[in-house]
Design a protein around this motif. Structure first.
Motif, PDB file in Angstrom:
ATOM      1  N   VAL A 190      17.369 -41.071   7.743  1.00  0.00           N
ATOM      2  CA  VAL A 190      16.523 -40.308   6.418  1.00  0.00           C
ATOM      3  C   VAL A 190      16.565 -38.853   6.767  1.00  0.00           C
ATOM      4  CG1 VAL A 190      14.547 -40.023   5.193  1.00  0.00           C
ATOM      5  CG2 VAL A 190      15.350 -42.340   6.019  1.00  0.00           C
ATOM      6  N   GLY A 191      16.458 -38.314   8.053  1.00  0.00           N
ATOM      7  CA  GLY A 191      16.565 -36.853   8.167  1.00  0.00           C
ATOM      8  C   GLY A 191      17.694 -36.348   7.873  1.00  0.00           C
ATOM      9  N   LYS A 192      18.949 -37.191   7.959  1.00  0.00           N
ATOM     10  CA  LYS A 192      20.203 -36.518   7.421  1.00  0.00           C
ATOM     11  C   LYS A 192      20.248 -36.410   6.040  1.00  0.00           C
ATOM     12  CE  LYS A 192      22.960 -37.813  11.452  1.00  0.00           C
ATOM     13  NZ  LYS A 192      23.835 -38.770  12.035  1.00  0.00           N
ATOM     14  N   ALA A 199      17.265 -29.502   2.236  1.00  0.00           N
ATOM     15  CA  ALA A 199      15.787 -29.335   2.910  1.00  0.00           C
ATOM     16  C   ALA A 199      15.792 -29.336   4.344  1.00  0.00           C
ATOM     17  CB  ALA A 199      14.871 -30.403   2.270  1.00  0.00           C
ATOM     18  N   GLU A 200      14.791 -28.730   4.922  1.00  0.00           N
ATOM     19  CA  GLU A 200      14.769 -28.879   6.351  1.00  0.00           C
ATOM     20  C   GLU A 200      13.444 -29.825   6.608  1.00  0.00           C
ATOM     21  OE1 GLU A 200      14.598 -24.508   7.732  1.00  0.00           O
ATOM     22  OE2 GLU A 200      14.451 -24.261   5.476  1.00  0.00           O
ATOM     23  N   ALA A 201      12.778 -30.327   5.824  1.00  0.00           N
ATOM     24  CA  ALA A 201      11.448 -31.346   6.033  1.00  0.00           C
ATOM     25  C   ALA A 201      11.327 -31.863   4.712  1.00  0.00           C
ATOM     26  CB  ALA A 201      10.360 -30.409   6.560  1.00  0.00           C
ATOM     27  N   LEU A 233       8.344 -35.230   7.718  1.00  0.00           N
ATOM     28  CA  LEU A 233       9.664 -35.598   8.328  1.00  0.00           C
ATOM     29  C   LEU A 233      10.550 -34.533   8.334  1.00  0.00           C
ATOM     30  CD1 LEU A 233      11.810 -37.666   9.633  1.00  0.00           C
ATOM     31  CD2 LEU A 233      12.504 -38.146   7.526  1.00  0.00           C
ATOM     32  N   ASN A 234      11.057 -34.105   9.651  1.00  0.00           N
ATOM     33  CA  ASN A 234      11.887 -33.000   9.768  1.00  0.00           C
ATOM     34  C   ASN A 234      13.211 -33.539   9.870  1.00  0.00           C
ATOM     35  OD1 ASN A 234       9.925 -30.993  10.201  1.00  0.00           O
ATOM     36  ND2 ASN A 234       9.674 -31.971  12.345  1.00  0.00           N
ATOM     37  N   SER A 235      14.421 -32.744   9.497  1.00  0.00           N
ATOM     38  CA  SER A 235      15.674 -33.105   9.148  1.00  0.00           C
ATOM     39  C   SER A 235      16.295 -33.617  10.713  1.00  0.00           C
ATOM     40  CB  SER A 235      16.461 -32.220   8.835  1.00  0.00           C
ATOM     41  OG  SER A 235      16.454 -30.895   9.466  1.00  0.00           O
ATOM     42  N   ASP A 236      15.723 -33.294  11.662  1.00  0.00           N
ATOM     43  CA  ASP A 236      16.247 -33.810  12.800  1.00  0.00           C
ATOM     44  C   ASP A 236      15.597 -34.977  13.449  1.00  0.00           C
ATOM     45  OD1 ASP A 236      13.700 -32.965  13.724  1.00  0.00           O
ATOM     46  OD2 ASP A 236      14.407 -31.368  15.166  1.00  0.00           O
ATOM     47  N   GLY A 237      14.688 -35.636  12.355  1.00  0.00           N
ATOM     48  CA  GLY A 237      14.280 -36.916  12.528  1.00  0.00           C
ATOM     49  C   GLY A 237      12.884 -36.881  13.352  1.00  0.00           C
ATOM     50  N   THR A 238      12.544 -35.787  13.874  1.00  0.00           N
ATOM     51  CA  THR A 238      11.319 -35.698  14.547  1.00  0.00           C
ATOM     52  C   THR A 238      10.226 -35.647  13.169  1.00  0.00           C
ATOM     53  OG1 THR A 238      11.118 -33.256  14.460  1.00  0.00           O
ATOM     54  CG2 THR A 238      11.722 -34.460  16.456  1.00  0.00           C
TER      55      THR A 238
END
Length: 607
Positions: A190-192, A199-201, A233-238
């Motif tokens: 989902v982050g991708k 978006a970044e988050a 949710l951040n785009s890196d999955g954190t």
């Protein structure tokens, strides 16, 4: 068979408006307001609400799952859609509230004529989506009025100490055996998609998205295993997950892992402020205007877009489909035992609606796997069956009569699946008209179950299939034909649906939808036939040029053959009906007692 979940006491009555509206008006006046907008939705845009957030019911007495109200100094109106036209008149004092259509014009049209020049109308920004708010603001402006955000909500002040406490159900892990995909993998995927939208988050506020994304379940929302909370949710999955500490179970932090920062709702405003300078995805249909204003104030750049969890959540994976298939077989055995009782004992001694609901719950409870109902059971005897979202109460309870129809719409929550089924059963000998109209509904149901369609097709394009036999006779029904359903989540979920209303989300493999055409003769009887089905992968058709999706039916329980006018079915429809009943007998027969199986063999025999 003891009653487990559903109660039959009425939570509201017509006195709610006369008792509570004066209190609301007093609180409005103290804030300098001439009016107040009261949506059904709560801070999480829920359809089914915890008692503490059911503001519309407290203000008006109306308990349906869709509606709104406008309370002005000298008048008020309540708005409902076609499902609730009878219910609202039973629950709401018509001398206090004008009853209006929610869809045809709705609240904006009312504001254009009812609001006065120079009036100030309050709204709670946590309860309205920004898009809906813009329509309301434009309508008020046409009348020369203005909308003003309020904090605190004057309705909440009027409710005061009588307001129930916010729910604090434990948040528990949903194991991989049921979810089929690790939360870290979901967050990365989902982050991708968040990044692909520029978006970044992303800010997530829908309880179903939080439950799905983090592989957790809760109990804050009635009939749905959902936790109330928010997430970033951040785009890196954190991610940062905001939950009431009282709901955090001992093993939850370890389950979430070190890529998820667990925080409290009080930390949310600062977390939004931390997004300063970032591009943040927010769904204007799921998240309230409060989030948009908070992000704007923080200096973040808001990217409007759909909840990034909605589509992947709707497309069930193989583990989820296998689980819900098993849940439907289990549920089908319970339903078949119930239908056997209706076809035997209940014919000689017709039950009342409360006994119908209690018996059905007992059969489901006997599975040993029932977690909850997926909604309050609709059991409508005779004329009550014509009330689309009717729920039996001690006051309205009606006994089934010989020569009438009984409509039962029910569902269950199991760890591996959510069910929703409607069966209409004849009590005694049905009239020729009842059987003819039941068969018209059945023809539409069969058409929607058997259709093949190309990729890119939406549910709106298929809706006419279910209505065509009724339309040919000048008949119709005033509700959607199909809604999305979760897997041990909400019984109503998007983004897919089958409806007259436009929908731009294509039906995709793994999506579960209901198939529930109906017919309702006010004051006489109601008919609905509902199965759940999921979209299959697109495959080739012999001699065809393009691969086509289809539907696989999940729900397995007999359809009352006493109501089928066989001569109205085509040979293909008869074959389809026979094949469905053969599958019911194959899957359910081995799970039930010998006398129920013998009955199944009879009612599932070829037409």
């Amino acid at each position: 068979m003891p009653l487990m979940f559903q109660t039959f006491n009425e939570t509201t009555d017509r006195s709610f408006g006369p008792r509570h509206v004066p209190l609301i008006r007093k609180a409005m006046a103290e804030q300098g307001l001439d009016g107040l907008l009261v949506p059904h939705e709560d801070e999480h845009q829920n359809e089914y609400l915890p008692a503490a957030n059911d503001r519309l019911a407290w203000a008006t007495g109306f308990t349906g799952s869709a509606g709104a109200a406008v309370i002005l100094k000298d008048k008020a109106a309540v708005f409902v859609d076609g499902r609730y036209t009878l219910q609202v008149r039973d629950q709401v004092d018509a001398a206090m509230f004008e009853i209006r259509d929610l869809v045809d014009g709705g609240v904006p049209a009312y504001l254009e004529t009812a609001a006065g020049k120079g009036q100030v109308l309050g709204y709670d920004p946590r309860l309205h989506s920004p898009d809906a708010l813009e329509r309301l603001r434009a309508a008020a402006a046409k009348a020369g009025a203005e909308l003003r955000p309020v904090d605190p909500n004057p309705l909440d002040l009027a409710w005061g100490a009588e307001r129930p406490a916010q729910p604090k159900a434990p948040v528990v892990p949903q194991p991989l055996a049921q979810s089929g995909e690790d939360s870290a993998d979901k967050r990365a995927r989902v982050g991708k998609s968040v990044q692909a939208k520029g978006a970044e988050a992303a800010v997530l506020t829908a309880p179903s998205s939080i439950a799905w994304l983090f592989n957790v379940r809760g109990g804050d929302v009635i009939r749905s295993p959902l936790p109330l909370g928010q997430a970033i949710l951040n785009s890196d999955g954190t991610a940062r997950l905001f939950l009431d500490p009282d709901k955090v179970t001992e093993d939850l932090p370890a389950w979430l892992g070190n890529q998820v920062r667990l925080e409290t709702p009080e930390d949310l405003p600062q977390a939004l402020a931390d997004l300063k300078g970032k591009k943040v995805l927010v769904d204007p249909g799921q998240s309230s205007a409060w989030y948009f204003e908070a992000l704007k104030s923080a200096g973040a750049e808001v990217v409007r877009g759909d909840d990034p969890c909605a589509l992947p959540r709707a497309c069930k994976n193989k583990v989820e489909l296998a689980g819900t298939t098993n849940a439907h077989i289990r549920d089908g055995a319970a339903i078949s035992r119930f239908l056997y009782w209706l076809a035997t004992d209940a014919q000689d001694n017709p039950p009342d609606e409360i006994e119908v609901v209690t018996r059905l719950e007992g059969f489901r409870a006997a599975t040993g796997a029932l977690k909850d109902l997926s909604f309050d059971t609709i059991a409508g005897a005779a004329s009550n069956g014509a009330i689309v979202h009717y729920r039996p109460t001690e006051r309205l309870n009606k006994r089934a009569e010989k020569g009438s129809l009984l409509l039962v719409d029910s569902g269950a929550q199991y760890l591996d699946g959510t069910t929703d089924i409607t069966r209409t059963v004849a009590i005694g000998e049905p009239s020729a008209e009842m059987a003819e109209r039941f068969t018209l509904v059945l023809k539409g149901h069969l058409a929607l179950a058997s259709i093949r369609f190309p990729p890119g097709t939406t549910g709106s394009a298929l809706d006419v299939l279910a209505r065509a036999p009724l339309w040919a006779q000048g008949l119709d029904y005033d509700h959607g034909t199909g809604h999305g359903v979760g897997v041990y989540l909400g019984v109503h979920e998007g983004p897919q649906r089958i409806s007259k209303l436009p929908n731009f989300v294509a039906l995709q493999p793994g999506m579960i939808v209901s198939n529930e055409p109906g017919y309702y003769k006010e004051g006489a009887y109601g008919i609905r036939i509902e199965n759940l089905q999921y979209v299959t992968e697109a495959t080739a058709i012999s001699g065809g040029e393009r691969p086509m999706h289809g539907f696989e039916t999940l729900t397995l329980a007999p359809i009352d053959r006493r109501l089928i006018v066989v001569d109205l079915l085509t040979p293909a429809e008869r074959a389809q009906m026979d094949a469905y009943h053969a599958k019911v007998l194959e899957k359910i027969g081995p799970l039930v007692e010998p006398h129920v199986r013998a009955w199944l063999e009879d009612v599932c025999a070829p037409l």
